[in-house]
Design a protein around this motif. Structure first.
Motif, PDB file in Angstrom:
ATOM      1  N   ARG A  79     -13.724   5.333  -1.336  1.00 48.50           N
ATOM      2  CA  ARG A  79     -14.339   4.654  -2.480  1.00 48.50           C
ATOM      3  C   ARG A  79     -13.238   4.029  -3.322  1.00 48.50           C
ATOM      4  O   ARG A  79     -12.213   4.658  -3.579  1.00 48.50           O
ATOM      5  CB  ARG A  79     -15.114   5.636  -3.369  1.00 48.50           C
ATOM      6  CG  ARG A  79     -16.256   6.323  -2.680  1.00 48.50           C
ATOM      7  CD  ARG A  79     -17.477   5.381  -2.601  1.00 48.50           C
ATOM      8  NE  ARG A  79     -18.581   6.038  -1.944  1.00 48.50           N
ATOM      9  CZ  ARG A  79     -18.974   5.801  -0.701  1.00 48.50           C
ATOM     10  NH1 ARG A  79     -18.351   4.919   0.027  1.00 48.50           N
ATOM     11  NH2 ARG A  79     -19.992   6.439  -0.185  1.00 48.50           N
ATOM     12  N   ARG A  80     -13.487   2.808  -3.751  1.00 42.85           N
ATOM     13  CA  ARG A  80     -12.506   2.114  -4.578  1.00 42.85           C
ATOM     14  C   ARG A  80     -12.684   2.487  -6.041  1.00 42.85           C
ATOM     15  O   ARG A  80     -13.791   2.543  -6.553  1.00 42.85           O
ATOM     16  CB  ARG A  80     -12.666   0.610  -4.435  1.00 42.85           C
ATOM     17  CG  ARG A  80     -11.782  -0.156  -5.417  1.00 42.85           C
ATOM     18  CD  ARG A  80     -12.084  -1.625  -5.435  1.00 42.85           C
ATOM     19  NE  ARG A  80     -11.019  -2.282  -4.706  1.00 42.85           N
ATOM     20  CZ  ARG A  80     -11.112  -3.467  -4.164  1.00 42.85           C
ATOM     21  NH1 ARG A  80     -12.233  -4.132  -4.229  1.00 42.85           N
ATOM     22  NH2 ARG A  80     -10.096  -3.994  -3.551  1.00 42.85           N
ATOM     23  N   GLY A  81     -11.562   2.697  -6.721  1.00 43.43           N
ATOM     24  CA  GLY A  81     -11.571   2.900  -8.165  1.00 43.43           C
ATOM     25  C   GLY A  81     -11.535   1.550  -8.874  1.00 43.43           C
ATOM     26  O   GLY A  81     -11.581   0.497  -8.237  1.00 43.43           O
ATOM     27  N   PRO A  82     -11.437   1.564 -10.189  1.00 41.39           N
ATOM     28  CA  PRO A  82     -11.431   0.320 -10.960  1.00 41.39           C
ATOM     29  C   PRO A  82     -10.223  -0.567 -10.628  1.00 41.39           C
ATOM     30  O   PRO A  82      -9.142  -0.070 -10.327  1.00 41.39           O
ATOM     31  CB  PRO A  82     -11.350   0.786 -12.409  1.00 41.39           C
ATOM     32  CG  PRO A  82     -11.605   2.246 -12.395  1.00 41.39           C
ATOM     33  CD  PRO A  82     -11.354   2.750 -11.026  1.00 41.39           C
ATOM     34  N   THR A  94       0.848  -1.189   0.000  1.00 45.94           N
ATOM     35  CA  THR A  94       0.000   0.000   0.000  1.00 45.94           C
ATOM     36  C   THR A  94       0.881   1.235   0.000  1.00 45.94           C
ATOM     37  O   THR A  94       1.834   1.325   0.780  1.00 45.94           O
ATOM     38  CB  THR A  94      -0.916   0.014   1.238  1.00 45.94           C
ATOM     39  OG1 THR A  94      -1.677  -1.195   1.261  1.00 45.94           O
ATOM     40  CG2 THR A  94      -1.848   1.208   1.219  1.00 45.94           C
ATOM     41  N   ILE A  95       0.549   2.180  -0.874  1.00 40.86           N
ATOM     42  CA  ILE A  95       1.261   3.457  -0.957  1.00 40.86           C
ATOM     43  C   ILE A  95       0.277   4.530  -0.505  1.00 40.86           C
ATOM     44  O   ILE A  95      -0.766   4.729  -1.130  1.00 40.86           O
ATOM     45  CB  ILE A  95       1.713   3.768  -2.404  1.00 40.86           C
ATOM     46  CG1 ILE A  95       2.443   2.579  -3.033  1.00 40.86           C
ATOM     47  CG2 ILE A  95       2.545   5.047  -2.434  1.00 40.86           C
ATOM     48  CD1 ILE A  95       3.652   2.111  -2.283  1.00 40.86           C
ATOM     49  N   SER A 144      -5.908  10.121  -2.420  1.00 47.00           N
ATOM     50  CA  SER A 144      -5.911   8.773  -3.000  1.00 47.00           C
ATOM     51  C   SER A 144      -4.780   7.965  -2.390  1.00 47.00           C
ATOM     52  O   SER A 144      -3.731   8.509  -2.043  1.00 47.00           O
ATOM     53  CB  SER A 144      -5.698   8.827  -4.513  1.00 47.00           C
ATOM     54  OG  SER A 144      -6.758   9.476  -5.142  1.00 47.00           O
ATOM     55  N   LEU A 145      -4.999   6.676  -2.275  1.00 46.35           N
ATOM     56  CA  LEU A 145      -3.948   5.739  -1.903  1.00 46.35           C
ATOM     57  C   LEU A 145      -4.049   4.549  -2.844  1.00 46.35           C
ATOM     58  O   LEU A 145      -5.068   4.351  -3.505  1.00 46.35           O
ATOM     59  CB  LEU A 145      -4.032   5.331  -0.429  1.00 46.35           C
ATOM     60  CG  LEU A 145      -5.299   4.661   0.097  1.00 46.35           C
ATOM     61  CD1 LEU A 145      -5.277   3.168  -0.145  1.00 46.35           C
ATOM     62  CD2 LEU A 145      -5.408   4.916   1.596  1.00 46.35           C
ATOM     63  N   LEU A 146      -2.981   3.768  -2.922  1.00 47.19           N
ATOM     64  CA  LEU A 146      -2.901   2.679  -3.886  1.00 47.19           C
ATOM     65  C   LEU A 146      -2.647   1.368  -3.160  1.00 47.19           C
ATOM     66  O   LEU A 146      -1.718   1.279  -2.356  1.00 47.19           O
ATOM     67  CB  LEU A 146      -1.759   2.973  -4.869  1.00 47.19           C
ATOM     68  CG  LEU A 146      -1.628   2.118  -6.102  1.00 47.19           C
ATOM     69  CD1 LEU A 146      -2.862   2.233  -6.994  1.00 47.19           C
ATOM     70  CD2 LEU A 146      -0.377   2.542  -6.885  1.00 47.19           C
ATOM     71  N   ARG A 202      -3.284  -7.704  -8.615  1.00 46.49           N
ATOM     72  CA  ARG A 202      -4.359  -6.747  -8.885  1.00 46.49           C
ATOM     73  C   ARG A 202      -4.100  -5.538  -8.016  1.00 46.49           C
ATOM     74  O   ARG A 202      -3.427  -5.629  -6.982  1.00 46.49           O
ATOM     75  CB  ARG A 202      -5.723  -7.354  -8.594  1.00 46.49           C
ATOM     76  CG  ARG A 202      -5.865  -7.708  -7.141  1.00 46.49           C
ATOM     77  CD  ARG A 202      -7.148  -8.406  -6.823  1.00 46.49           C
ATOM     78  NE  ARG A 202      -7.794  -7.655  -5.753  1.00 46.49           N
ATOM     79  CZ  ARG A 202      -9.075  -7.566  -5.578  1.00 46.49           C
ATOM     80  NH1 ARG A 202      -9.901  -8.176  -6.382  1.00 46.49           N
ATOM     81  NH2 ARG A 202      -9.589  -6.866  -4.597  1.00 46.49           N
ATOM     82  N   ARG A 203      -4.624  -4.414  -8.424  1.00 45.09           N
ATOM     83  CA  ARG A 203      -4.486  -3.220  -7.593  1.00 45.09           C
ATOM     84  C   ARG A 203      -5.629  -2.272  -7.910  1.00 45.09           C
ATOM     85  O   ARG A 203      -6.281  -2.365  -8.951  1.00 45.09           O
ATOM     86  CB  ARG A 203      -3.139  -2.535  -7.772  1.00 45.09           C
ATOM     87  CG  ARG A 203      -3.006  -1.725  -9.031  1.00 45.09           C
ATOM     88  CD  ARG A 203      -1.711  -0.956  -9.060  1.00 45.09           C
ATOM     89  NE  ARG A 203      -1.615  -0.199 -10.302  1.00 45.09           N
ATOM     90  CZ  ARG A 203      -0.562   0.461 -10.689  1.00 45.09           C
ATOM     91  NH1 ARG A 203       0.533   0.467  -9.940  1.00 45.09           N
ATOM     92  NH2 ARG A 203      -0.553   1.131 -11.831  1.00 45.09           N
ATOM     93  N   SER A 204      -5.823  -1.357  -6.984  1.00 42.99           N
ATOM     94  CA  SER A 204      -6.811  -0.305  -7.194  1.00 42.99           C
ATOM     95  C   SER A 204      -6.445   0.878  -6.321  1.00 42.99           C
ATOM     96  O   SER A 204      -5.783   0.747  -5.294  1.00 42.99           O
ATOM     97  CB  SER A 204      -8.229  -0.799  -6.877  1.00 42.99           C
ATOM     98  OG  SER A 204      -8.289  -1.333  -5.587  1.00 42.99           O
ATOM     99  N   ALA A 205      -6.887   2.032  -6.777  1.00 44.33           N
ATOM    100  CA  ALA A 205      -6.739   3.251  -5.988  1.00 44.33           C
ATOM    101  C   ALA A 205      -8.020   3.430  -5.183  1.00 44.33           C
ATOM    102  O   ALA A 205      -9.116   3.100  -5.655  1.00 44.33           O
ATOM    103  CB  ALA A 205      -6.501   4.446  -6.894  1.00 44.33           C
TER     104      ALA A 205
END
Length: 181
Positions: A137-140, A104-105, A168-170, A158-161
């Motif tokens: 809220r999760r992005g795509p 996580t960033i 935002s975090l990743l 897999r990842r999402s922002a």
């Protein structure tokens, strides 16, 4: 029982990211195999893993602290290349063995106010905080094809922002083969 010294060194390999499972599948057909379910899980990934466990689930913190994100992570989060961020790397373990490596960033701008808790999660799953908060809220989802350096390393990810207003975090989740075989 093997000693801890004989455990394979699990690390997050270099990864190429694709905006969809379909586009990743053009180069790596294995995304449509047994890992497909895990690459597409909606909601909390941690909850899905907990449901899969027969006995125990735990989060093992491997690293937590201020560090520089990769160029690609900084670009994805639209933060300056040399800006440090709070980086958290954990293993999600089911039934006594690692199933997922997660990275996580969290940019500095995310660490104030109600989100200060992100620096003090310890062995608590990040997903428990993000999915219980009405603000995040999760992005795509993006699909990653990893370039592992050793056997047993993640091949798919897999990842999402996640977004909280202007922050935002990743979150990247790197699937170990033991999860989906």
């Amino acid at each position: 029982m093997p000693s801890r010294d004989s455990e394979p060194v699990l690390s997050i390999p270099p990864t190429r990211w694709y905006r969809s499972l379909a586009s990743a599948g053009l180069l790596e057909p294995s995304v449509h195999g047994p890992a497909r379910y895990w690459l597409k899980v909606e909601g909390s990934f941690t909850r899905a893993i907990q449901r899969e466990c027969h006995d125990t689930f735990h989060v093992e913190v491997r690293y937590e602290g201020f560090a520089q994100p990769t160029r690609e992570e900084a670009r994805r989060l639209k933060i300056p290349l040399r800006q440090k961020a709070w980086i958290r790397e954990v293993r999600l373990c089911g039934d006594g063995q690692p199933w997922v490596l997660a990275r996580t960033i969290i940019p500095l701008s995310c660490l104030s106010g109600r989100n200060r808790v992100l620096r003090n999660l310890g062995s608590k799953p990040l997903g428990a905080y993000l999915f219980s908060s009405p603000h995040w809220r999760r992005g795509p989802l993006e699909t990653g094809i990893c370039q592992p350096k050793a056997p047993g390393q993640p091949r798919l990810a897999r990842r999402s922002a996640f977004h909280d207003g202007n922050h935002s975090l990743l979150v990247g989740e790197y699937l170990l083969p033991t999860l989906y075989r």
